[in-house]
Design a protein around this motif. Sequence first.
Motif, PDB file in Angstrom:
ATOM      1  N   ALA A  31     -16.889   0.675   0.008  1.00  0.00           N
ATOM      2  CA  ALA A  31     -15.865   1.022  -0.969  1.00  0.00           C
ATOM      3  C   ALA A  31     -16.572   1.642  -2.175  1.00  0.00           C
ATOM      4  CB  ALA A  31     -15.102  -0.217  -1.409  1.00  0.00           C
ATOM      5  N   VAL A  32     -15.935   2.618  -2.767  1.00  0.00           N
ATOM      6  CA  VAL A  32     -16.524   3.302  -3.913  1.00  0.00           C
ATOM      7  C   VAL A  32     -15.483   3.368  -5.023  1.00  0.00           C
ATOM      8  CG1 VAL A  32     -17.601   5.413  -4.774  1.00  0.00           C
ATOM      9  CG2 VAL A  32     -17.988   4.683  -2.405  1.00  0.00           C
ATOM     10  N   ALA A  33     -15.935   3.155  -6.223  1.00  0.00           N
ATOM     11  CA  ALA A  33     -15.030   3.195  -7.367  1.00  0.00           C
ATOM     12  C   ALA A  33     -15.669   3.959  -8.513  1.00  0.00           C
ATOM     13  CB  ALA A  33     -14.676   1.786  -7.820  1.00  0.00           C
ATOM     14  N   TRP A  34     -14.814   4.406  -9.387  1.00  0.00           N
ATOM     15  CA  TRP A  34     -15.255   4.990 -10.658  1.00  0.00           C
ATOM     16  C   TRP A  34     -14.819   4.057 -11.784  1.00  0.00           C
ATOM     17  CZ3 TRP A  34     -18.274   9.247 -11.183  1.00  0.00           C
ATOM     18  CH2 TRP A  34     -18.402  10.096 -10.073  1.00  0.00           C
ATOM     19  N   PHE A  45     -12.148  -0.090 -15.170  1.00  0.00           N
ATOM     20  CA  PHE A  45     -11.881   0.490 -13.860  1.00  0.00           C
ATOM     21  C   PHE A  45     -11.014   1.734 -14.015  1.00  0.00           C
ATOM     22  CE2 PHE A  45     -11.066   0.543  -9.382  1.00  0.00           C
ATOM     23  CZ  PHE A  45      -9.739   0.923  -9.235  1.00  0.00           C
ATOM     24  N   VAL A  46     -11.333   2.758 -13.236  1.00  0.00           N
ATOM     25  CA  VAL A  46     -10.533   3.985 -13.240  1.00  0.00           C
ATOM     26  C   VAL A  46      -9.808   4.160 -11.903  1.00  0.00           C
ATOM     27  CG1 VAL A  46     -10.559   6.490 -13.484  1.00  0.00           C
ATOM     28  CG2 VAL A  46     -12.113   5.081 -14.870  1.00  0.00           C
ATOM     29  N   VAL A  47     -10.594   4.162 -10.830  1.00  0.00           N
ATOM     30  CA  VAL A  47     -10.014   4.391  -9.511  1.00  0.00           C
ATOM     31  C   VAL A  47     -11.003   3.921  -8.459  1.00  0.00           C
ATOM     32  CG1 VAL A  47     -10.903   6.753  -9.454  1.00  0.00           C
ATOM     33  CG2 VAL A  47      -8.996   6.129  -7.973  1.00  0.00           C
ATOM     34  N   GLY A  48     -10.478   3.484  -7.306  1.00  0.00           N
ATOM     35  CA  GLY A  48     -11.344   3.069  -6.216  1.00  0.00           C
ATOM     36  C   GLY A  48     -10.755   3.446  -4.873  1.00  0.00           C
ATOM     37  N   ILE A  49     -11.632   3.488  -3.882  1.00  0.00           N
ATOM     38  CA  ILE A  49     -11.202   3.824  -2.531  1.00  0.00           C
ATOM     39  C   ILE A  49     -11.935   2.924  -1.553  1.00  0.00           C
ATOM     40  CG2 ILE A  49     -12.948   5.668  -2.316  1.00  0.00           C
ATOM     41  CD1 ILE A  49     -10.833   7.252  -0.684  1.00  0.00           C
ATOM     42  N   ARG A  50     -11.191   2.386  -0.582  1.00  0.00           N
ATOM     43  CA  ARG A  50     -11.789   1.494   0.402  1.00  0.00           C
ATOM     44  C   ARG A  50     -12.646   2.275   1.380  1.00  0.00           C
ATOM     45  NH1 ARG A  50      -9.508  -3.415   1.819  1.00  0.00           N
ATOM     46  NH2 ARG A  50     -11.159  -3.456   3.396  1.00  0.00           N
ATOM     47  N   ARG A  51     -13.482   1.556   2.103  1.00  0.00           N
ATOM     48  CA  ARG A  51     -14.445   2.216   2.971  1.00  0.00           C
ATOM     49  C   ARG A  51     -13.785   2.978   4.088  1.00  0.00           C
ATOM     50  NH1 ARG A  51     -17.410  -2.909   5.933  1.00  0.00           N
ATOM     51  NH2 ARG A  51     -15.614  -3.749   7.038  1.00  0.00           N
ATOM     52  N   THR A  56      -6.299   3.164  -1.794  1.00  0.00           N
ATOM     53  CA  THR A  56      -6.824   3.598  -3.080  1.00  0.00           C
ATOM     54  C   THR A  56      -6.071   2.869  -4.184  1.00  0.00           C
ATOM     55  OG1 THR A  56      -5.286   5.463  -3.150  1.00  0.00           O
ATOM     56  CG2 THR A  56      -7.504   5.888  -2.298  1.00  0.00           C
ATOM     57  N   SER A  57      -6.720   2.721  -5.309  1.00  0.00           N
ATOM     58  CA  SER A  57      -6.114   2.052  -6.453  1.00  0.00           C
ATOM     59  C   SER A  57      -6.456   2.840  -7.705  1.00  0.00           C
ATOM     60  CB  SER A  57      -6.638   0.616  -6.557  1.00  0.00           C
ATOM     61  OG  SER A  57      -6.070  -0.056  -7.666  1.00  0.00           O
ATOM     62  N   TYR A  58      -5.471   3.073  -8.535  1.00  0.00           N
ATOM     63  CA  TYR A  58      -5.653   3.848  -9.748  1.00  0.00           C
ATOM     64  C   TYR A  58      -5.243   3.032 -10.970  1.00  0.00           C
ATOM     65  CZ  TYR A  58      -6.067   8.114  -6.931  1.00  0.00           C
ATOM     66  OH  TYR A  58      -6.473   9.075  -6.037  1.00  0.00           O
ATOM     67  N   GLU A  59      -6.011   3.178 -11.998  1.00  0.00           N
ATOM     68  CA  GLU A  59      -5.605   2.620 -13.289  1.00  0.00           C
ATOM     69  C   GLU A  59      -4.372   3.396 -13.748  1.00  0.00           C
ATOM     70  OE1 GLU A  59      -5.250   2.023 -17.476  1.00  0.00           O
ATOM     71  OE2 GLU A  59      -6.080   3.902 -16.691  1.00  0.00           O
ATOM     72  N   ASP A  60      -3.433   2.699 -14.371  1.00  0.00           N
ATOM     73  CA  ASP A  60      -2.134   3.308 -14.664  1.00  0.00           C
ATOM     74  C   ASP A  60      -2.234   4.593 -15.480  1.00  0.00           C
ATOM     75  OD1 ASP A  60      -0.221   0.202 -15.045  1.00  0.00           O
ATOM     76  OD2 ASP A  60      -0.816   1.352 -13.272  1.00  0.00           O
ATOM     77  N   SER A  61      -3.155   4.659 -16.421  1.00  0.00           N
ATOM     78  CA  SER A  61      -3.203   5.818 -17.319  1.00  0.00           C
ATOM     79  C   SER A  61      -3.696   7.086 -16.636  1.00  0.00           C
ATOM     80  CB  SER A  61      -4.072   5.510 -18.528  1.00  0.00           C
ATOM     81  OG  SER A  61      -5.428   5.410 -18.154  1.00  0.00           O
ATOM     82  N   VAL A  62      -4.273   6.951 -15.432  1.00  0.00           N
ATOM     83  CA  VAL A  62      -4.797   8.149 -14.759  1.00  0.00           C
ATOM     84  C   VAL A  62      -3.982   8.528 -13.531  1.00  0.00           C
ATOM     85  CG1 VAL A  62      -7.103   7.554 -15.586  1.00  0.00           C
ATOM     86  CG2 VAL A  62      -6.452   6.978 -13.224  1.00  0.00           C
ATOM     87  N   LYS A  63      -3.037   7.692 -13.164  1.00  0.00           N
ATOM     88  CA  LYS A  63      -2.193   8.020 -12.014  1.00  0.00           C
ATOM     89  C   LYS A  63      -1.532   9.372 -12.225  1.00  0.00           C
ATOM     90  CE  LYS A  63      -0.972   3.371 -10.447  1.00  0.00           C
ATOM     91  NZ  LYS A  63       0.104   2.360 -10.336  1.00  0.00           N
ATOM     92  N   SER A  64      -1.438  10.141 -11.166  1.00  0.00           N
ATOM     93  CA  SER A  64      -0.850  11.478 -11.126  1.00  0.00           C
ATOM     94  C   SER A  64      -1.732  12.523 -11.790  1.00  0.00           C
ATOM     95  CB  SER A  64       0.548  11.513 -11.771  1.00  0.00           C
ATOM     96  OG  SER A  64       0.474  11.518 -13.189  1.00  0.00           O
ATOM     97  N   ILE A 101     -12.896  -5.584  -1.383  1.00  0.00           N
ATOM     98  CA  ILE A 101     -11.593  -5.532  -0.732  1.00  0.00           C
ATOM     99  C   ILE A 101     -10.549  -5.163  -1.772  1.00  0.00           C
ATOM    100  CG2 ILE A 101     -12.224  -7.164   1.093  1.00  0.00           C
ATOM    101  CD1 ILE A 101     -10.882  -9.372  -0.519  1.00  0.00           C
ATOM    102  N   ASN A 102      -9.315  -5.078  -1.332  1.00  0.00           N
ATOM    103  CA  ASN A 102      -8.257  -4.608  -2.232  1.00  0.00           C
ATOM    104  C   ASN A 102      -8.191  -5.452  -3.512  1.00  0.00           C
ATOM    105  OD1 ASN A 102      -7.859  -3.138   0.043  1.00  0.00           O
ATOM    106  ND2 ASN A 102      -5.682  -3.584   0.259  1.00  0.00           N
ATOM    107  N   THR A 103      -8.327  -6.747  -3.373  1.00  0.00           N
ATOM    108  CA  THR A 103      -8.131  -7.623  -4.526  1.00  0.00           C
ATOM    109  C   THR A 103      -9.330  -7.661  -5.466  1.00  0.00           C
ATOM    110  OG1 THR A 103      -8.846  -9.494  -3.185  1.00  0.00           O
ATOM    111  CG2 THR A 103      -6.467  -9.102  -3.348  1.00  0.00           C
ATOM    112  N   THR A 104     -10.467  -7.147  -5.032  1.00  0.00           N
ATOM    113  CA  THR A 104     -11.647  -7.163  -5.900  1.00  0.00           C
ATOM    114  C   THR A 104     -12.031  -5.771  -6.373  1.00  0.00           C
ATOM    115  OG1 THR A 104     -13.173  -7.008  -4.022  1.00  0.00           O
ATOM    116  CG2 THR A 104     -12.566  -9.216  -4.768  1.00  0.00           C
ATOM    117  N   MET A 105     -11.309  -4.778  -5.963  1.00  0.00           N
ATOM    118  CA  MET A 105     -11.698  -3.399  -6.238  1.00  0.00           C
ATOM    119  C   MET A 105     -11.815  -3.111  -7.734  1.00  0.00           C
ATOM    120  SD  MET A 105     -10.018   0.099  -4.782  1.00  0.00           S
ATOM    121  CE  MET A 105     -10.762  -0.173  -3.179  1.00  0.00           C
TER     122      MET A 105
END
Length: 124
Positions: A31-34, A45-51, A56-64, A101-105
């Motif tokens: 998994a890689v995150a910024w 946290f800004v954004v992450g993607i699973r392996r 993917t998960s995005y911080e609210d202020s950067v979504k879209s 994993i999703n909950t620790t990203m």
Amino acid sequence: QLQAFGGGLVQAGGSLRLSCATSGLAFTWYAVAWFRQAPGKEREFVVGIRRNNAFTSYEDSVKSRFTISKDNAKNTVYLQMNSLKPEDTAVYYCAADRGVINTTMRNSRAYTYWGQGTLVTVSS
């Protein structure tokens, strides 16, 4: 083992693409995150993607506005940043770990490997 690059100075509303490359890891299994850290603030946290690229998960202020993608064949993760705002100014770090994993990203302490950071400055 991670190298982040692509930062720079851009005007508000502009775009940048950050890259995170590795020579010692196989991103297929990571998994890689910024994360980013603005002056005087804590790393966030800004954004992450699973392996498997399925989550993917995005911080609210950067979504879209921001999009993360991972090219396993090139062992590179990209962060496309559009509609940049002055509040996006920060040092951006990429991080990787096999066990995330999703909950620790969103937890920076879940990541073993970190890049050196690349500075993004957005002028108003």
